[in-house]
Structure formats: C-alpha cells, structure tokens
Design a protein around this motif. Structure first.
Motif, PDB file in Angstrom:
ATOM      1  N   SER A 184      -9.607   3.147   3.239  1.00 61.00           N
ATOM      2  CA  SER A 184      -8.532   3.522   4.408  1.00 61.00           C
ATOM      3  C   SER A 184      -7.675   4.816   3.765  1.00 61.00           C
ATOM      4  CB  SER A 184      -7.483   2.413   4.402  1.00 61.00           C
ATOM      5  OG  SER A 184      -8.137   1.201   4.544  1.00 61.00           O
TER       6      SER A 184
ATOM      7  N   ASP B  30      -6.003   5.096   1.389  1.00 58.59           N
ATOM      8  CA  ASP B  30      -4.522   4.539   1.164  1.00 58.59           C
ATOM      9  C   ASP B  30      -4.651   3.931  -0.433  1.00 58.59           C
ATOM     10  OD1 ASP B  30      -2.159   3.464   1.477  1.00 58.59           O
ATOM     11  OD2 ASP B  30      -2.424   2.349   3.232  1.00 58.59           O
TER      12      ASP B  30
ATOM     13  N   ALA C  92      -8.382  -0.117  -0.090  1.00 55.74           N
ATOM     14  CA  ALA C  92      -7.642   0.836   0.332  1.00 55.74           C
ATOM     15  C   ALA C  92      -7.996   2.164   0.145  1.00 55.74           C
ATOM     16  CB  ALA C  92      -6.366   0.768  -0.908  1.00 55.74           C
TER      17      ALA C  92
ATOM     18  N   ARG D 184       0.676  -1.292  -0.008  1.00 56.81           N
ATOM     19  CA  ARG D 184      -0.048   0.220   0.033  1.00 56.81           C
ATOM     20  C   ARG D 184       0.958   1.270  -0.035  1.00 56.81           C
ATOM     21  NH1 ARG D 184      -5.608  -0.193   3.586  1.00 56.81           N
ATOM     22  NH2 ARG D 184      -6.629  -1.862   2.206  1.00 56.81           N
TER      23      ARG D 184
ATOM     24  N   ILE E 148      -1.909   9.692  -1.412  1.00 51.44           N
ATOM     25  CA  ILE E 148      -2.759   9.073  -0.477  1.00 51.44           C
ATOM     26  C   ILE E 148      -3.559   9.912   0.405  1.00 51.44           C
ATOM     27  CG2 ILE E 148      -1.930   6.805  -0.478  1.00 51.44           C
ATOM     28  CD1 ILE E 148      -0.499   7.143   2.227  1.00 51.44           C
TER      29      ILE E 148
ATOM     30  N   GLN F  43       0.497  12.343   6.401  1.00 50.75           N
ATOM     31  CA  GLN F  43       2.032  11.701   6.241  1.00 50.75           C
ATOM     32  C   GLN F  43       2.990  12.775   6.820  1.00 50.75           C
ATOM     33  OE1 GLN F  43       2.682   9.441   2.276  1.00 50.75           O
ATOM     34  NE2 GLN F  43       1.198  10.968   1.779  1.00 50.75           N
TER      35      GLN F  43
ATOM     36  N   SER G  44       0.881   3.992   1.988  1.00 47.87           N
ATOM     37  CA  SER G  44       1.105   4.126   3.430  1.00 47.87           C
ATOM     38  C   SER G  44       2.366   3.240   3.443  1.00 47.87           C
ATOM     39  CB  SER G  44       0.105   3.884   4.375  1.00 47.87           C
ATOM     40  OG  SER G  44      -0.468   2.528   4.259  1.00 47.87           O
TER      41      SER G  44
END
Lengths: 355, 355, 355, 355
Positions: free
Chosen positions: B198, B200, B195, A254, B301, B305, A256
């Motif tokens: 999430s 993601d 994904a 993924r 995403i 981060q 992340s």
C-alpha cells in the motif's frame, strides 16, 4: 550518585526525608528576574500532602527558605539555593525498615548501594519528599517560561481503571483533584478510597501539555526533547514509563495514519494533526508538546507483605506502619509540570546559544 | 547541538546520511580489551539494511574502519574512533526535500533549527543511518558486559496489531526476523508486506532484557537506570515511548498486585516477581532489567502526502521517492540492544567508583 | 554562571557574602565515611579571618551546619550539603560600591554581567568568603585522602619580596603564620604590617605538595592533573597564575637539565629528581605533586583610588571603607590545600573506574 | 580518559601518533558558517613540523579531511569531524621505548595507566601531534571570533634565557619564527641551534593576547576565564605553568601598584592599566586578555639518558633515536592561539544564554 539535572540551567537536589532539611541549588538563572513568591508557594501547595482526603494525614509546611541567589525576591545571577526544613518527622515508624526492606521501595537497593550507613528513615534521599525541591526549581522555571509565553499544565489522565478522556483545553491547577472531567475525577477518587479501605494503593497516568514553545528547541540524538524531558520525569519516584504524542499507541499505526501533514495557517507552518506530540527529530515543531508518565501504585501499603530480614537473611513479613498516601498521582501532577518546565527551560537556554 | 552520551563511557556520534563518513568516538574504554571484530561485524550486520525482504533494497557495507584507540584489535586506552564511509548515496532523490519537508520527519524542524545550510540529504544527521555508529559503540559494550557475565538481548514484541507474547527465554539474535514466536513473526511480516504494497509503513515495539546485572547499578533521581536507559534509547530515531517492567500497565494496578515481594533464594535476596523490571529507586535489584520502546511507523512512505513548500510558503503535496523501509522495527532490535548496553556499561563504570 | 567543580566528586558552591547563608553541596562521597568534625573545624579555622594580627578584625563563626548527606557524622551516600550562616554583616559599608566599582575587584564585571540586580554587598558571590564552603568540601576530601595515605600540605612561599626557600619537609598547618622558616615568616609579617600602615596590601605565592598519590592518576590532554588542579585553584579569588614542578623556571632550562631520569629504588620505579612536579603527560608519576599559585595583592585597600561612577558615567574617586585584609596569602594556604585535595580526590575516583 | 573540552562548544580529540588517523569532532558550531579553508590550512601550516631549520626534518601533510558537519565548506549544524591521516610513520624508531620510558615523557605514566596494551609508538595519544586536531578546532574558532571582532594572537615571549620584551602590538603570524623583535628572535634561534648541536633542547614562554572580547565573558569561581583558558592550554603537552596579566609578578606588588583604576574613555568604562590581564572575578573587563604559558624543554633529546627497563626492572640507559624538535615553542604559538580561541568562543556561547 548524582541528583543533578541540566546543562544550561543546572539544578542539584539534596536532602533526605528526615535530614535537617531538603533543598535545591539552581545555577544558570538569569539575573534580574523577580520571583512571584506567592505564586511559587501556591504551586508548592499543590504538591504538599494533607491537602485533601486522598492523601496522607501528615501536614508539612513546605515553605522554602532562600539562602542565596536573591536580592529581595529578585534573582541576582548567583546560584540560588532554597531549603525546606524537615520538622514533622516520626522516625520511630521506620526502625523496622532498617533491616526489613519494603517491597516496591528503594530500601533494598539503597542498602546494597550504600550499605548500613544509608539513611533509611522515610526513604532517605529516595523519598517522594524530594519532589518538593524539584517543585521549587520547577515553579521558578514555570514563571520564567510564562514570561516567554510558554505554559505547562498537567492533569490526571487515569487512576487505576478510570481514564479521563475529556479534552485538555484548560489548566486544572485550581482543582483540588486535578482531573479535567469532574465525573471521571469522582470515579478516580472512589478508586483511591476503595484502595485505602483495603490498606492498598493505586497508580495512574499524568498527562502534560506545553503550549507556546517555539519551533527549534531540542537537539538530534541524545539531547532531543524526548531525552531531556524523560530524564527529568524519571527523576520523580514511581514513574515506570514516559511517552510522547500518541506514544505506545503509535506502534500500532501505519505511517499514513501517524504522520502529521504540514499545512500553512495564518502564514505559519503548522501540522494538521499532532500525533508526534510536537517533536520531530528531537526538536519542537511549534505545536503543543504532549507527554504522559505512568506512575506505579504507591508501594507503601498497610497490608502485610512478604520480605526478608537483612540481619538474619531469612524470609519474614512486614506490615508498614505510619501514614502513607493510597495514591500519589494527583500530587504528582505539579511534579510533572515542574520536571517538564525545567527540561523546556534548559532547552530554551540551549537554543539561545544557536541564535 | 549534542550527539554525546554518557559520563563514564562517553560516546560522540558524528556524520550525516550523505557526508563522506559517519562514525563514533568512544572515550573511557578500558585499556587491554581485545575486541572480537568478527562478532562486532555480525552484530552490525543485524542492523544493516537489505538483509531480508522486509527492508530497503539498498546495500550498505557497514564495515567500520578504526582510526584510533587500538593497537591491533586491542584497546589501548586512548579514545576509540571508528568510521563507516558513505558510498551508496543517491542524493538526487532528495532534491525536492530541500524545500518540501516530509511529514513525520525532522526535515522541517531541522530547517527551523539550522536554516538553509542544514544537510537535508537523506535526513542528514537525523538519519536512521546514524544508528550504525551507535551499534559500533554498543557492540563493543556488549562484549565488555559479556566479560562481566551480563547479557543484553532484544526482540520484536509487536508490529502493528500483532503481539508476540511468547516468553523471552533465549536470544533471537540469530534469526533474520527477531521475533520469539515464529508464528507471530510470520504474521508480523505479513503486516509489513501489506503495508509495503500500500506504499505505507508500520510501527512496533521492541523489548529488551538485561540478565546478570548486579544489584546496585544506577543512582537516585536523575541518574537512575530508567533515566540513563531512556536517554540512550530516545537517541534512536522514531522512538515515542519507553517503559520499564510492567510500564504503563502498572498504572492500572494496586500496590498489592505490583509490589515484588523480597524472598531468599540460594542465600541471596531476590524478588518473587519482577514487575518493577529489575529497578527500584533507580537502582538495579539484581533481577533482569526489562525495558520496552515503542517505534512509530516509518515516516517515509510512498503515497502522496500533504506538506508545504518552504520557498513559497504555500500548501503542496509530496511523493517521497527513493527506497525506504516499510518497517524499521526489526532493524531497531540491535539498536535497542546497543543503547541499553551503553547505558548499562556506563552505570557499571559509575559503580566502580563507589566500591 | 557555574560554581560547580568535578566529574566524579562534584561540588556546587552557593551563597553571597551577605545572603542568609553560604554553603556547598558535595555529590559522589562514598557512603559510610565518618567525618572527623573536630578536625574539619580545625581546618576551617585556619582559613577564618581574625585569627591573627595580620587579618581583618572581623570575627566570623565558620561553623558549618550539615543539612543532608549524613546519619550522625557518617556519610550516607546522599548528596551532602553544609551551610554557614552569614551573621556578622555590615552592609552599610558597601552602599557606595553599588555604583563605584572597586579597582581590582569584580564589582564592575559583575555589574556588566548581571546588571543592577547583582548582589554587590561584600562582593556577593565573588567574595573571598566563598572559600569557606570550598574548605568544607576540601576538608572532607583531605580526610578521605588521608585514609588512602595521601597528604596535602601547603605553605606560604613568598609575600611581596620575601621568599621562603626553606625545604618543605613537614606540614606547617599548626603555625598561626604558615611559613616554613620562622625568620622568613617574620619578615613576611613585617611586609604585611608595613602595607597595612600605608593603607595598602601585598600579594604572595602559596606552594602545595601532595605526598602519597599513586602513579596513574589523571588523564591525557584536557583532564590532566594540571588541568584538574588549575581549574580548582583558579576557583579561589585573586589567583593570577598556577605552575607545576619547576613551572615558569622550566622554560629557561635545557632538556638535559629538566628531564627527571627514571631509577629503580626499593624495587619501584622512581624519578631521580622531580622537576616535573610529579606529573608527566597529565598523569601522576608516584612522586610528590608540586604546585604553586600566585596571589595578587588584596584589591581592597584603604587609600583613595580612581574609579568611575556608573550612574553618571564620570570619573570619580573611591575610598574603600570597612575592614579588609592587608594580605590574604596566609589565609589562602588552607584554601589551596582544599582545592588541590578536591582535584586529587576527583582524579582518584576517576582512576577507580579504570581498574 | 577524557580528551574532551568545553560545555557549549565541545571538542573531542582522538588519535595516536601512529594510528591510522588523528582527528577532532566539534559540536556546537553554528549552522551556516562558511569556513575559509585556505585560511584554516595556513593556520595549520604554522604548527606543522619541518617548516624551518629549527624543527624536526619530518614533513607531514597536515591537510584535514572533513568527514561530517559541512555541506560544501559551510557548517550545517551537525557535529563536525575532521581527520588527518598518519602517513609518515617510522615505528621502528620506537621499539626500544616499549620498555624503556623516556625521561620527561608520558611513556612511564602511560604504561602505569594503560598497561602493556598502550600505544607507545610516537607517544601514542600523548604525542604533540595531537595538537594538529586542536588547531583544526581552534582555527575554526579563530574565524568565528573574527566575525565578532575578536582577534587572538600569540608570540614567543622567551626561549631559554632570551626574552623578547618588545611590545606586542601586531600579529606575528606571518613570520616563520614568531618573535616580535627580530633581534631577539635571532638570539632565540641561536639558542635552539646550540641546543640541537649538543643533542639537547630548550624551553620557552608563549604569550597570547585577545583583543576585542566584550566585557562580561566568563563566570565566577570554577568557570572563570582563567579556569577555562588554563584548562584548554594545559591540554597542550609540555605546558608547566599558565598566568594571566602580571601573573607571578603580581605576587610581589602592593595593591596600589597592581589595581587597575577605572576610567571613562569615549563614553566607555576602561581600566587605565591592564595588570589584571583583562579579567576580574573570572569575567572579562573589555580590555585585552593577556595570558602566558611556560613550555618545558622538549624531553626527547639525543644524548644518552638514565632510565629503567620495565621488563627487568633494572636501571639502564636510553638514547632516543628518530627526529625530534630541539624546541617546540615556536610551533606551540598557534597551538596556544587555538586553545585560547576555543576557550573564548565557548565562553561567548555561554554568554549568549544570559542575554
């Protein structure tokens, strides 16, 4: 037909396995650079055959003769040409191959492309021997990069089913068998010995790391560091795949997990991890470059194989004679270093234009 | 900086994600070739976003405008230029990215390379949007190759942990989600949906097969089909690895397992297996070309981060706004076809010089 | 630094006047072409010094050694490399030139560019001796062109104030002094002798005609036949101008005088005159190509000249010692043929891609 | 077919006279350079037609639209593309030319090369109109060079039999008719007017001088400044010859007359004269570069001319209709500046790699 690489540093490789000589011309070297000839020879010796029990029993003196580009051992700015004479040739071994192409070799495709006039002896221009001039050019680039604080080092990552997962913290150039873990290296050599005994061969993976490359090398799209490095590495015979950073493993992750967060460290921007292998958008991040190349098992094996007779166009069999490496992965280690060094140095010259 | 590919067919891609237009110039097209504009548009639509539930909700009209190179829809021999206007831009989404580089993106490396004057909006010249002009050039090459009896087709081979091992016998170009096995395709889409939920993303592998390519394309060393195709494919953002035939798996095999025996079939030389992916010594064997490309998970995403602030040079965090694909692998399928078609057509022109 | 020419046929020239060897690598030659070695040597002999009373008294054995690219004397498709060993060197003659640049020579610009590490002996890579490998490549191209019915022939058009206006209907390759008119040739040789006696030198013009080139070679804009041929000819040291057809004279004419009317002749389109020198829009018309190159007088003259001392940075004088040609124009005749043949053959390969 | 120039700065020109647009893509521009758009437009206006009584009565708005490569008017490092829409087209004027090639034009050679699909209208890609995108690229290079203290200026040196021998000490860019001597300029314009009245045309010579170029630009052999500049200038339609320094006159001189003695001046090495036009061994001396280009008389003239009918393959006549320049030499002056500026800037980037 083109055996030329690079736009800023340009090298042209010539020669066939059994022609009078093989060699390379390198254009774009800076003038005034003193080549350390002993270091260059030591680098070439790492590629040379007959160095250990795992290789062919041929002994070739891969001592380059410099025809141009130097005054003494210092570059003068003119194109540098170095050749290696072909002396230890046993062409008789290859007569049958003129019309019986070896499976897995370029014998057949060379025949299609160049016709009966092709030089089939020893693989001709397709021979792995052509990596010797690649290593001459690459060895010089390694010295040029070292001056800029950039080092390039490769290792055997795997042979057959044996993988060496030991962290690659130091060069293994001094080892006769360049694995990081001695234990893994021993297991790999057993696989090679076993294959040899069966008149067979094995493949493997070489991993290469470049330390010290500044951020900003490479370009978007078709001139990215991946394109540049892959173009050079696929110039080595037997390479079937090239990957960067986590490579094919990245496809399973993924975002992340794969994204490398940016962090400040000693006032500099770094990435907390290096899954991308030091390249984003084709351009170096300043972290180590990580590249791996997969080598197929040596196609020249001693057991009988099916092939065709190009004269009669009928099925037949072939038993390849002569001395052949049961594995070329350990000899490919300096070749990968050479190819990567050439690509990085070419990108470094490219970068100078932008400053 | 170079966004140019090819020696015989040469294409130059220009544009940034949010510049007035993106486009491509193609030199070396034969004169007198009638482009099937509907087929080209259909090909471009396969790459366009917003086509299905798995993609970004942006809708871009990727309708090329041809500025030169045609009389009507027939090539006239002059360089062909086609552009796509950028209309649906939401630059405000990108303001923060001017100084907060997105992990996994070229934001930071572009900043190092081009400085504050770089066009950061939407990734600038690094944007995946630049694959649209790649597909214009590739779509034309696909039509040129079809005229020679050569077809290029790609599929999703894997997404995250789901692999589609169904044999790739027919094109999946007509499918909204181009997996061969519908069952595998459904599982892949579930991974993408999970994904997305999430905030993601996921990566995957695209596999491409070229049928009908004659033996003899490509050259030894640096202009081998592997070098040519890898150079083109690494021009697609997010590719981390490229392999041919058995690729990295080949490294685990013995020569007796990997070598493809030559056999006669209907009076022609063929290989009994095709582990080499249709390429020996850089030159096509006449069997299908097989290439795979690994795509990393989309770096954009939605979750927060770690990154740095390039103004203050301090650690910070970033939450990427805007609409982003949780997976680009299915959209990358036509891009890989385009890249491969361009590389093969360029090699085909090269071959003509030798005949 | 680049000593490479051509996109389809690519040649790379290496070597310095006093390095171990000079040579050339040629890529892109067709496989299976038998080189007529005697004819090639005869061609090289036309360029070699010491052939007649007008040249330097040095005798160099310009006998190429082929290192690669052949099986026997037949091309095998791999890059062809030929070298000529440098044997007759008298480097002591050049010691003073290390810091006293000769007027009209590249000594000073080479020093600026490459610094003290440059190879100044004999002009290094700038030496006219580098036209020997040019002639090896060109001589092979002449044979390849002849197979296609294309001939290239050059003549001395003028030396100093003596012009040879005799129509150029046949090759003068067999003449020791390649003027068409013997009378003009005699007058030219008197000018050379007079210059030699005065420790001086003279320049002149070489004219080259290509017969049999089909219509359609060359491309618009930067790859026109003019650009291609001029790029090759300016690779010969001492060339100061290149013109096609009526050249600079065309600038004085009216369109009605200069335009070449199209006419039918034996069912083919021809031009009634050939003022354009066989090229329109960069592309050949099918009529003979006509090109002229102006050579400056040899800069190495025996009389004392003003120069500077690069160590003290003060004015000084220099008397060039050693043996030097009072005129190189007659020796340049085959060099121009070589350069033109290479350019035309490269364009011919380019054309094959379009068919 | 290739309309690309340069290795470090690379420009690709596209478009036909009557295609939707013409334009240029420039790769390799430094990021962060603010283009002075007003100065660029003023430069383009010097080339545009209809500027004075000597040109065609067409009025084209040569206002470039920038599609990529900029943020605002500052270069961002990505490829820069600018286009000019073709609006004022009168294709009906060209119908007859589809099968009746104009003498002195590329109509016939374009037909041979590209066949009936070629774009014959207005000369297609061969049109002088394609010098507009050349001037966009060149105009930007002129600004980049100015930042480095390098200026490029051209003048009309001669028209028909009128030569302007006035010393070229200052730019004449501000003059509507860019001769140095007003008297000579007046006489030239009379020659143009007289030709126009006779439905005829005249040619001429453009001279260009580059001041401020540092010593050390350019390379030996095929990448010398002469090769680079000639390759660019021959990209302008109608050029028949290019010469440097004394050019063809040098062929008449003795070495003692032509050699430029080196002298010290203000602590720098200079040449007492500049007969070599600032280039020795392909490399700049630091003195002004001097280059001249000969332009043939405009081939499109109003009087009846002999030609052939490509449908019937019979002799016929043609009277070219439409509006055509009786002379393009004055409009070619900025085009020569553009071509030279591009070549010099490309060499400057090349030089950066060596430092």
């Amino acid at each position: 037909m083109s055996s030329t690489y690079g736009e800023n540093l340009r090298l042209t490789i010539f020669g066939q396995s059994h022609s009078p000589a093989i060699g390379v011309t390198v254009e774009g070297l800076p003038a005034g650079f003193p080549i350390d000839m002993a270091a260059l020879q030591a680098f070439l010796d790492r590629r040379a055959p007959g160095r250990d029990k795992n290789s062919t029993s041929r002994r070739e003196a891969d001592a380059p003769e410099f025809l141009s580009g130097l005054t003494g051992s210092v570059t003068c700015g003119a194109p540098l040409t170095a050749i290696i004479r072909n002396t230890n040739t046993r062409s008789g071994d290859y007569d049958e191959l003129q019309y019986k192409p070896r499976p897995g070799h370029a014998d057949y495709t060379g025949y299609v492309k160049y016709g009966p006039s092709r030089d089939y002896a020893g693989g001709g221009h397709f021979s792995g021997r052509l990596t010797a001039p690649l290593c001459i050019a690459g060895g010089i680039c390694l010295q040029l990069l070292a001056r800029e604080g950039i080092t390039v080092r490769a290792r055997i990552r795997s042979i057959a089913d044996v993988t060496d997962d030991a962290p690659f913290t130091e060069s293994v150039a001094h080892k006769p068998f360049p694995a990081v873990s001695d234990e893994a290296g021993e297991a790999m050599q057993q696989r090679i010995a076993a294959a040899k005994e069966s008149l067979d061969s094995v493949g493997g993976i070489v991993e290469c790391i470049v330390d010290g490359a500044p951020a900003g090398l490479g370009d978007p799209m078709f001139d990215g560091m991946e394109n540049r490095i892959a173009s050079a590495i696929f110039g080595i015979p037997a390479v079937r795949g090239v990957e960067f950073g986590l490579g094919f493993e990245a496809a399973k992750l993924r975002g992340s997990q794969h994204n490398d967060p940016f962090r400040m460290e000693d006032g500099k921007v770094v990435t907390a991890t290096n899954h991308c292998g030091g390249i984003l958008g084709g351009i170096t991040t300043g972290q180590p470059l990580i590249v791996r190349a997969a080598f197929k098992p040596t196609p020249s094996i001693g057991m009988e194989q099916d092939t065709v007779d190009l004269r009669t166009m009928e099925n037949t069999t072939l038993t390849v004679r002569g001395r052949h490496d049961p594995c070329i992965v350990h000899r490919a280690v300096p070749c990968v270093e050479a190819a990567v060094a050439i690509a990085v140095y070419d990108a470094l010259l490219q970068r100078k234009k932008e400053m």
